[in-house]
Scaffold this motif. Structure first.
Motif, PDB file in Angstrom:
ATOM      1  N   ASN A  24      35.207  26.246  28.119  1.00  0.00           N
ATOM      2  CA  ASN A  24      33.996  25.443  27.882  1.00  0.00           C
ATOM      3  C   ASN A  24      33.145  26.086  26.780  1.00  0.00           C
ATOM      4  OD1 ASN A  24      34.691  23.620  29.824  1.00  0.00           O
ATOM      5  ND2 ASN A  24      33.379  24.475  31.419  1.00  0.00           N
ATOM      6  N   GLY A  25      32.993  27.397  26.885  1.00  0.00           N
ATOM      7  CA  GLY A  25      32.232  28.139  25.880  1.00  0.00           C
ATOM      8  C   GLY A  25      32.880  28.022  24.512  1.00  0.00           C
ATOM      9  N   PHE A  26      34.197  28.104  24.497  1.00  0.00           N
ATOM     10  CA  PHE A  26      34.942  27.985  23.236  1.00  0.00           C
ATOM     11  C   PHE A  26      34.664  26.635  22.574  1.00  0.00           C
ATOM     12  CE2 PHE A  26      38.778  25.888  21.571  1.00  0.00           C
ATOM     13  CZ  PHE A  26      38.928  26.595  20.389  1.00  0.00           C
ATOM     14  N   GLU A  27      34.749  25.562  23.371  1.00  0.00           N
ATOM     15  CA  GLU A  27      34.548  24.219  22.804  1.00  0.00           C
ATOM     16  C   GLU A  27      33.155  24.054  22.212  1.00  0.00           C
ATOM     17  OE1 GLU A  27      35.837  20.442  24.557  1.00  0.00           O
ATOM     18  OE2 GLU A  27      36.945  21.657  25.989  1.00  0.00           O
ATOM     19  N   GLN A  28      32.142  24.552  22.965  1.00  0.00           N
ATOM     20  CA  GLN A  28      30.763  24.399  22.485  1.00  0.00           C
ATOM     21  C   GLN A  28      30.541  25.199  21.197  1.00  0.00           C
ATOM     22  OE1 GLN A  28      28.408  25.559  25.852  1.00  0.00           O
ATOM     23  NE2 GLN A  28      29.108  23.818  27.056  1.00  0.00           N
ATOM     24  N   GLU A  29      31.033  26.421  21.198  1.00  0.00           N
ATOM     25  CA  GLU A  29      30.809  27.316  20.061  1.00  0.00           C
ATOM     26  C   GLU A  29      31.613  26.871  18.838  1.00  0.00           C
ATOM     27  OE1 GLU A  29      28.706  30.332  18.405  1.00  0.00           O
ATOM     28  OE2 GLU A  29      28.481  29.514  20.419  1.00  0.00           O
TER      29      GLU A  29
ATOM     30  N   TYR B  12      36.733  30.184  12.093  1.00  0.00           N
ATOM     31  CA  TYR B  12      37.265  29.472  13.254  1.00  0.00           C
ATOM     32  C   TYR B  12      38.623  30.047  13.671  1.00  0.00           C
ATOM     33  CZ  TYR B  12      39.386  25.993  16.210  1.00  0.00           C
ATOM     34  OH  TYR B  12      40.034  25.400  17.261  1.00  0.00           O
ATOM     35  N   SER B  13      39.458  30.386  12.703  1.00  0.00           N
ATOM     36  CA  SER B  13      40.771  30.968  13.026  1.00  0.00           C
ATOM     37  C   SER B  13      40.628  32.236  13.837  1.00  0.00           C
ATOM     38  CB  SER B  13      41.553  31.306  11.747  1.00  0.00           C
ATOM     39  OG  SER B  13      41.906  30.128  11.115  1.00  0.00           O
ATOM     40  N   ARG B  14      39.665  33.073  13.444  1.00  0.00           N
ATOM     41  CA  ARG B  14      39.438  34.331  14.177  1.00  0.00           C
ATOM     42  C   ARG B  14      38.934  34.034  15.591  1.00  0.00           C
ATOM     43  NH1 ARG B  14      37.451  36.176   9.334  1.00  0.00           N
ATOM     44  NH2 ARG B  14      35.287  35.917   9.935  1.00  0.00           N
ATOM     45  N   PHE B  15      38.021  33.057  15.670  1.00  0.00           N
ATOM     46  CA  PHE B  15      37.460  32.689  16.974  1.00  0.00           C
ATOM     47  C   PHE B  15      38.550  32.123  17.890  1.00  0.00           C
ATOM     48  CE2 PHE B  15      34.899  29.474  19.471  1.00  0.00           C
ATOM     49  CZ  PHE B  15      34.322  30.417  20.313  1.00  0.00           C
ATOM     50  N   LEU B  16      39.404  31.292  17.314  1.00  0.00           N
ATOM     51  CA  LEU B  16      40.498  30.703  18.090  1.00  0.00           C
ATOM     52  C   LEU B  16      41.466  31.798  18.565  1.00  0.00           C
ATOM     53  CD1 LEU B  16      42.144  28.235  19.065  1.00  0.00           C
ATOM     54  CD2 LEU B  16      43.194  28.141  16.815  1.00  0.00           C
ATOM     55  N   ALA B  17      41.792  32.736  17.645  1.00  0.00           N
ATOM     56  CA  ALA B  17      42.715  33.829  18.004  1.00  0.00           C
ATOM     57  C   ALA B  17      42.125  34.669  19.136  1.00  0.00           C
ATOM     58  CB  ALA B  17      42.998  34.693  16.786  1.00  0.00           C
TER      59      ALA B  17
ATOM     60  N   ALA C 168      38.376  20.576  20.342  1.00  0.00           N
ATOM     61  CA  ALA C 168      37.544  21.351  19.404  1.00  0.00           C
ATOM     62  C   ALA C 168      37.923  21.057  17.958  1.00  0.00           C
ATOM     63  CB  ALA C 168      37.693  22.839  19.688  1.00  0.00           C
ATOM     64  N   GLU C 169      39.205  20.789  17.718  1.00  0.00           N
ATOM     65  CA  GLU C 169      39.676  20.610  16.338  1.00  0.00           C
ATOM     66  C   GLU C 169      39.693  19.151  15.892  1.00  0.00           C
ATOM     67  OE1 GLU C 169      43.423  22.607  15.990  1.00  0.00           O
ATOM     68  OE2 GLU C 169      42.510  24.593  16.237  1.00  0.00           O
ATOM     69  N   TRP C 170      39.377  18.246  16.819  1.00  0.00           N
ATOM     70  CA  TRP C 170      39.488  16.842  16.468  1.00  0.00           C
ATOM     71  C   TRP C 170      38.489  16.463  15.387  1.00  0.00           C
ATOM     72  CZ3 TRP C 170      37.048  12.203  15.934  1.00  0.00           C
ATOM     73  CH2 TRP C 170      37.877  11.089  15.817  1.00  0.00           C
TER      74      TRP C 170
ATOM     75  N   ALA D  50      47.822  23.660  29.807  1.00  0.00           N
ATOM     76  CA  ALA D  50      47.339  22.303  29.535  1.00  0.00           C
ATOM     77  C   ALA D  50      45.845  22.326  29.205  1.00  0.00           C
ATOM     78  CB  ALA D  50      47.618  21.407  30.733  1.00  0.00           C
ATOM     79  N   SER D  51      45.066  23.101  29.967  1.00  0.00           N
ATOM     80  CA  SER D  51      43.615  23.182  29.712  1.00  0.00           C
ATOM     81  C   SER D  51      43.339  23.795  28.350  1.00  0.00           C
ATOM     82  CB  SER D  51      42.924  24.052  30.758  1.00  0.00           C
ATOM     83  OG  SER D  51      43.199  23.594  32.032  1.00  0.00           O
ATOM     84  N   GLU D  52      44.087  24.854  28.030  1.00  0.00           N
ATOM     85  CA  GLU D  52      43.897  25.539  26.750  1.00  0.00           C
ATOM     86  C   GLU D  52      44.209  24.585  25.600  1.00  0.00           C
ATOM     87  OE1 GLU D  52      46.795  28.581  26.060  1.00  0.00           O
ATOM     88  OE2 GLU D  52      45.618  29.586  24.525  1.00  0.00           O
ATOM     89  N   SER D  53      45.354  23.907  25.687  1.00  0.00           N
ATOM     90  CA  SER D  53      45.766  22.993  24.610  1.00  0.00           C
ATOM     91  C   SER D  53      44.759  21.863  24.450  1.00  0.00           C
ATOM     92  CB  SER D  53      47.132  22.371  24.901  1.00  0.00           C
ATOM     93  OG  SER D  53      48.060  23.371  25.148  1.00  0.00           O
TER      94      SER D  53
END
Lengths: 298, 189
Positions: free
Chosen positions: A31-36, A51-56, A126-128, A117-120
């Motif tokens: 949830n935090g990832f999506e908001q940020e 964003y790449s670093r944050f995603l990693a 987030a990337e849409w 599934a939740s992660e994907s």
């Protein structure tokens, strides 16, 4: 035996509680990832490095959750199983340990699948982006910028009648001077954006393909479970009915086996048809690229 | 392979030229310097660049990409680009030489880089700051090791992979400590 049963039950309950806690933590993380991610992507460079670093980092933390569960399986579940699985002096003792191990592993597997599934899904949300808007914006920006390019020699407006994706020479129609035209960032991003838009438009076909791919696996597993249930079956009527059910499942599975690659081919074709519509001047390259992809896929 | 039309030069720029040029660009050499060394202007370079990328996309057998990887590793021997270095690229030659000669050191830095990315750090930048090795130099050495790996047996490869994983775990623990721990450190079984 009763003592062991109590120990197994207690361990299984601890596993349940452990997985629930980790699921909650994963949800908080995602949830935090999506908001940020929204803010980070808004202020990022065109290459999306932040964003790449944050995603990693997020993926790294999700991986840590998986490792934690793996460690529990290796240190709390499997040693108990190995210690007791061969002690078959008491009737039902061995099967109880096997069933307990299988239940624990099934819970872990289900937890991992749900986490994946939740992660994907979180990453996808987030990337849409609406690539229809992004593509049109890049195109408009390019056409606006090319109207402001003048000959370095005589100052006449340069006639730029097509989309250039990289720096090119443009000859001035008035004084014949060769100018260097840099089409700018938006034009350089056009091919990439067009590909993403083509994939977005073709998404329904890909989803259908994924449906049949999954259906093939599900049908296989259903038939496999029926096969296993036949091992100790003595009743001929039940055997006959199950074998008929297996045959029906296999027939449906074969349909999915044929359908999934057909839909993948349809998806590739759809993506490249869309690309040809979006960037018609690159049609020849698109067709070669399409052939390379289909060759590789086959 | 030499008769493959996909490997023919584009505007006089061979795949070796193109690969060595990319090795230099990855090492922060300005594109103007690369063009000058190759004797072409930037519009020619950009078209060449675009066309080589398209050839790779059109190559269903990955011949171009594979050969590019081999040439990338040989960028230092390129007659026009071999000696070209970025003005600010004062690579730590000692570390760079060790990276090329010591497989364990190479695996360790790979593990460190992976751990850094998973900790949200820029892994390439971390190696540059701590060992003075740029991403371009690192990748060039990686291509050399990749050729060695193609020849080695499963057991040897597995041994190095295990070592890399051990080092990755060590660095991951270190980065986690620096950042105050991992997300579920407080959850116990």
């Amino acid at each position: 035996m009763q003592e062991l049963q109590q120990h197994l039950e207690a361990t299984e309950q601890r596993l349940d509680a452990f997985l629930v806690k980790l699921t909650q933590r994963a949800q908080e993380l995602l949830n935090g990832f999506e908001q940020e991610a929204v803010n980070i992507r808004r202020n990022d460079t065109i290459y999306g490095q932040a964003y790449s670093r944050f995603l990693a980092a997020t993926r790294g933390q999700v991986q840590k959750l998986r490792e934690k569960v793996k460690e529990v399986e290796e240190t709390q579940i499997m040693p108990v199983f190995y210690r007791h699985c061969t002690q078959s002096s008491l009737a039902g003792f061995s099967s109880m340990v096997y069933e307990w191990r299988n239940r624990c592993q099934a819970k872990i597997l289900q937890w991992e699948e749900q986490l994946y599934a939740s992660e994907s899904a979180a990453i996808e949300r987030a990337e849409w982006q609406d690539y229809e808007t992004v593509f049109q914006s890049h195109l408009q920006q390019y056409h606006a910028e090319k109207e402001k390019v003048y000959c370095k020699q005589c100052g006449a407006k340069l006639a730029i009648n097509q989309v250039y994706y990289y720096t090119v020479y443009i000859t001035c129609t008035f004084c014949q001077t060769q100018n260097i035209f840099n089409p700018g960032t938006s034009a350089r991003q056009l091919e990439d954006t067009a590909r993403k838009l083509a994939e977005q438009r073709s998404r329904p076909v890909l989803e259908q393909q994924q449906f049949y791919q999954q259906r093939e696996r599900d049908l296989y597993m259903q038939a496999h479970e029926l096969q296993l249930s036949l091992i100790h079956e003595k009743n001929n009527q039940i055997i006959k009915e199950k074998q008929q059910a297996i045959a029906r499942l296999e027939e449906q599975r074969q349909e999915a086996v044929v359908k999934a690659p057909q839909l993948m081919e349809e998806y590739h074709r759809s993506v490249f048809d869309e690309l040809n519509n979006l960037l018609p001047d690159l049609r020849e390259h698109h067709e070669k690229f399409y052939r390379a992809i289909t060759t590789h896929y086959q | 392979m030499t008769n493959n039309p996909l490997l023919e030069p584009i505007h006089g720029i061979s795949l070796y030229d193109y690969s060595a040029a990319n090795a230099r660009l990855a090492n922060n050499v300005p594109v103007e310097d690369v063009c000058k060394a190759l004797g072409i202007e930037q519009p020619v370079w950009e078209e060449v660049n675009d066309l080589w990328v398209k050839r790779m996309q059109e190559d269903g057998e990955f011949v171009v990409a594979t050969q590019m990887g081999n040439y990338f590793a040989q960028a230092d021997q390129h007659p026009k680009l071999g000696s070209l270095k970025a003005a600010a690229a004062a690579a730590d030659q000692g570390n760079l030489q060790q990276l090329a000669a010591d497989r364990y050191f190479y695996e360790e830095l790979n593990g460190a880089r992976e751990a850094a990315y998973e900790a949200g750090l820029d892994g390439a930048q971390w190696i540059l700051e701590n060992y003075g090795i740029s991403l371009g130099d690192f990748q060039q050495v990686a291509m050399q090791w990749s050729q060695v790996m193609q020849q080695e047996g499963y057991e040897t490869m597995n041994q190095y992979l295990q070592y890399r994983q051990e080092k990755k775990d060590e660095y991951a623990a270190r980065f986690a400590e620096e950042q105050g721990g991992n997300v579920a450190d407080d959850i116990e079984f």
